[in-house]
Design a protein around this motif. Structure first.
Motif, PDB file in Angstrom:
ATOM      1  N   UNK A 356      -6.274 -63.894  51.189  1.00 18.95           N
ATOM      2  CA  UNK A 356      -7.441 -63.204  50.738  1.00 18.95           C
ATOM      3  C   UNK A 356      -7.657 -61.497  50.254  1.00 18.95           C
ATOM      4  N   UNK A 357      -6.475 -61.086  51.026  1.00 18.22           N
ATOM      5  CA  UNK A 357      -6.200 -59.912  50.760  1.00 18.22           C
ATOM      6  C   UNK A 357      -5.577 -59.456  49.486  1.00 18.22           C
ATOM      7  N   UNK A 358      -4.820 -60.560  48.917  1.00 19.61           N
ATOM      8  CA  UNK A 358      -3.952 -60.435  47.745  1.00 19.61           C
ATOM      9  C   UNK A 358      -4.855 -60.822  46.584  1.00 19.61           C
ATOM     10  N   UNK A 359      -5.702 -61.818  46.625  1.00 19.88           N
ATOM     11  CA  UNK A 359      -6.212 -62.677  45.610  1.00 19.88           C
ATOM     12  C   UNK A 359      -7.631 -62.282  45.559  1.00 19.88           C
ATOM     13  N   UNK A 360      -8.329 -61.643  46.308  1.00 17.65           N
ATOM     14  CA  UNK A 360      -9.921 -61.402  46.360  1.00 17.65           C
ATOM     15  C   UNK A 360      -9.800 -59.937  46.609  1.00 17.65           C
ATOM     16  N   UNK A 361     -11.336 -59.413  46.186  1.00 17.72           N
ATOM     17  CA  UNK A 361     -11.653 -58.083  46.454  1.00 17.72           C
ATOM     18  C   UNK A 361     -12.547 -57.977  47.603  1.00 17.72           C
ATOM     19  N   UNK A 362     -12.587 -58.925  48.415  1.00 15.95           N
ATOM     20  CA  UNK A 362     -13.342 -58.915  49.621  1.00 15.95           C
ATOM     21  C   UNK A 362     -13.031 -57.893  50.447  1.00 15.95           C
ATOM     22  N   UNK A 363     -14.133 -57.299  51.370  1.00  9.93           N
ATOM     23  CA  UNK A 363     -13.645 -56.103  51.904  1.00  9.93           C
ATOM     24  C   UNK A 363     -13.016 -56.714  53.611  1.00  9.93           C
ATOM     25  N   UNK A 364     -12.524 -55.600  54.128  1.00  5.86           N
ATOM     26  CA  UNK A 364     -11.832 -56.148  55.440  1.00  5.86           C
ATOM     27  C   UNK A 364     -13.024 -56.613  56.400  1.00  5.86           C
ATOM     28  N   UNK A 365     -14.084 -56.011  56.402  1.00  3.99           N
ATOM     29  CA  UNK A 365     -15.216 -56.611  57.213  1.00  3.99           C
ATOM     30  C   UNK A 365     -15.362 -58.050  57.051  1.00  3.99           C
ATOM     31  N   UNK A 366     -15.637 -58.446  55.616  1.00  2.00           N
ATOM     32  CA  UNK A 366     -15.627 -59.752  55.275  1.00  2.00           C
ATOM     33  C   UNK A 366     -14.813 -60.784  55.616  1.00  2.00           C
ATOM     34  N   UNK A 367     -13.602 -60.258  55.442  1.00  2.00           N
ATOM     35  CA  UNK A 367     -12.408 -60.875  55.690  1.00  2.00           C
ATOM     36  C   UNK A 367     -12.243 -61.510  57.312  1.00  2.00           C
ATOM     37  N   UNK A 368     -12.568 -60.383  57.993  1.00  2.00           N
ATOM     38  CA  UNK A 368     -12.645 -60.358  59.616  1.00  2.00           C
ATOM     39  C   UNK A 368     -13.674 -61.374  59.950  1.00  2.00           C
ATOM     40  N   UNK A 369     -14.887 -61.287  59.216  1.00  2.00           N
ATOM     41  CA  UNK A 369     -16.048 -62.290  59.355  1.00  2.00           C
ATOM     42  C   UNK A 369     -15.413 -63.786  59.181  1.00  2.00           C
ATOM     43  N   UNK A 370     -14.873 -63.854  57.885  1.00  2.00           N
ATOM     44  CA  UNK A 370     -14.624 -65.391  57.476  1.00  2.00           C
ATOM     45  C   UNK A 370     -13.762 -66.100  58.468  1.00  2.00           C
ATOM     46  N   UNK A 395      -2.463 -54.979  51.619  1.00  2.00           N
ATOM     47  CA  UNK A 395      -3.032 -55.226  50.238  1.00  2.00           C
ATOM     48  C   UNK A 395      -2.482 -54.433  49.354  1.00  2.00           C
ATOM     49  N   UNK A 396      -2.183 -53.126  49.735  1.00  2.00           N
ATOM     50  CA  UNK A 396      -1.785 -52.123  48.649  1.00  2.00           C
ATOM     51  C   UNK A 396      -0.332 -52.511  48.123  1.00  2.00           C
ATOM     52  N   UNK A 397       0.540 -53.207  49.324  1.00  2.00           N
ATOM     53  CA  UNK A 397       1.851 -53.504  48.800  1.00  2.00           C
ATOM     54  C   UNK A 397       1.705 -54.618  48.078  1.00  2.00           C
ATOM     55  N   UNK A 398       1.329 -55.866  48.639  1.00  2.00           N
ATOM     56  CA  UNK A 398       1.685 -57.173  48.077  1.00  2.00           C
ATOM     57  C   UNK A 398       0.528 -57.335  46.848  1.00  2.00           C
ATOM     58  N   UNK A 399      -0.518 -56.862  46.791  1.00  2.00           N
ATOM     59  CA  UNK A 399      -1.456 -57.044  45.608  1.00  2.00           C
ATOM     60  C   UNK A 399      -0.769 -56.456  44.534  1.00  2.00           C
ATOM     61  N   UNK A 400      -0.203 -55.226  44.448  1.00  2.00           N
ATOM     62  CA  UNK A 400       0.343 -54.638  43.407  1.00  2.00           C
ATOM     63  C   UNK A 400       1.616 -55.555  43.109  1.00  2.00           C
ATOM     64  N   UNK A 401       2.470 -55.864  43.904  1.00  2.00           N
ATOM     65  CA  UNK A 401       3.414 -56.968  43.807  1.00  2.00           C
ATOM     66  C   UNK A 401       3.124 -58.064  43.094  1.00  2.00           C
TER      67      UNK A 401
END
Length: 403
Positions: A356-370, A395-401
């Motif tokens: 979810x961190x790599x493939x979406x723009x969801x906030x950390x709060x949303x991911x925690x809730x999910x 997210x910064x490292x692997x999303x760019x990758x």
């Protein structure tokens, strides 16, 4: 035990279908209408010609699923004492487009609000079968419903013609299909997790050709790719992959196949699906060698973890559903899996949170809730403990990758 009344049963049906259900006597006179909320005009009251046409389609010996246009459907049931029409229902999840079609076709006021319920084909078929069994006392199957509703004499004739045409074309060209033995080796490699054998089967040379299942070249390639992915999914399940995991992977790859625009892309996607499924089987086999074959309780527990991954899971809740004690479940899980059930749940949550961190723009709060974490800080703490990185760093490292 008291039998459920017809009225109560009909109320249950419309609650599930979100569509009007009408009841008629055997002469076609409407006796009652069960409507979800009852806010809008009934199409069949406005267009009585269409209503009569639907009633004429009823069959005493079986129910009917009638498709008006595109994905707008009705159920038609002839009972022992009364007849029923359920619908319209939207089966493709696009109610806005369905409403416009209905209002225009049946001469209704385009400015008057109208709501149509969305229910997929399988759910609607099940509701029609349930209503038929209630009305007649006879059992019927969803697959039978599809056959009697759509497979008429004309379609059977068309199937025969297509079968003859395919055989004739093959004889004229003097070219056979690709050998079945090659397919057996290919799928056998996936079942065994044998990546080397799978790649070897890809490189095999043979005189035959793969079949043609559509006139359009790109559509033909897509259809063949979908077949390969679907068969490979079953092979992976036979190899030990959890069905829900295998089916989800299959669905994802098939969706990607449908998005391809160029020749060759769909085949590439299907090959990648085969390789990924084969690799998963290999990893499962390696885990079995290390920890032994897992018991039914542990396998079912894993399935439940996947099913309820978005909730706050505990050994107590899982044990209750598996009808074992929490202590027994924790003990056997740790013994067979090589890690505690608590660690397994956390690892699975973090695995999907990574995606979810790599493939979406969801906030950390949303991911925690999910994924059922108590707070964003709790999610961040668990994430860093298991990955060595904060969610932001990951997210910064692997999303760019990935991009």
């Amino acid at each position: 035990m008291k039998a459920m009344t017809e009225a109560r049963f009909c109320e249950h049906i419309i609650f599930l279908a979100h569509a009007p259900l009408r009841v008629y006597d055997k002469s076609g006179i409407r006796e009652a209408v069960y409507v979800d909320h009852g806010e809008q005009a009934d199409i069949l009251e406005v267009d009585t010609v269409f209503e009569k046409m639907l009633l004429e389609k009823k069959r005493e010996e079986f129910p009917i699923l009638y498709i008006e246009q595109a994905h707008i459907a009705y159920g038609i049931i002839a009972g022992e004492e009364r007849d029923y029409i359920l619908g319209p229902c939207c089966m493709d999840g696009r109610p806005g487009a369905a409403v416009r079609l209905l209002l225009e076709k049946h001469g209704m006021d385009m400015d008057t609000p109208y709501r149509i319920g969305c229910v997929d084909q399988f759910e609607l078929s099940e509701l029609i079968v349930m209503l038929y069994e209630m009305a007649t006392g006879n059992q019927f199957d969803k697959n039978q419903l599809m056959i009697v509703s759509f497979l008429d004499e004309q379609m059977e004739w068309n199937i025969g013609r297509q079968r003859h045409r395919v055989f004739h074309e093959r004889q004229e060209e003097a070219v056979l299909h690709n050998p079945y033995s090659q397919e057996v080796r290919e799928q056998g490699s996936i079942r065994k997790g044998d990546l080397e054998g799978l790649n070897k089967s890809f490189r095999e040379s043979y005189a035959g050709k793969v079949g043609r299942v559509a006139a359009d070249e790109l559509r033909n390639e897509k259809n063949l790719a979908i077949v390969v992915i679907s068969v490979s999914c079953r092979s992976a399940i036979e190899g030990g992959i959890l069905p829900e995991i295998a089916f989800s992977i299959s669905d994802a790859y098939i969706r990607q196949v449908e998005e391809t625009k160029k020749m060759g892309e769909a085949i590439a996607v299907s090959r990648k699906a085969e390789i990924d499924l084969c690799r998963m089987v290999r990893e499962e086999r390696q885990s079995e060698k290390q920890h032994g074959k897992q018991s039914t309780v542990v396998v079912r527990c894993k399935e439940l973890v996947l099913k309820y991954l978005h909730t706050k899971l505990s050994a107590k809740d899982l044990a209750a559903e598996l009808e074992v004690t929490p202590g027994y479940l924790s003990q056997i899980f740790a013994k067979e899996e090589g890690r505690t059930l608590t660690d397994y749940i956390a690892d699975e949550k973090i695995k999907f949170a990574k995606e979810q961190l790599i493939y979406t723009e969801d906030s950390y709060e949303m991911i925690a809730y999910t994924y059922g974490f108590s707070s964003q800080s709790h999610f961040g703490s668990v994430f860093k403990k298991r990955t060595g990185m904060t969610p932001g760093e990951f997210r910064e490292h692997y999303r760019a990758k990935e991009l």
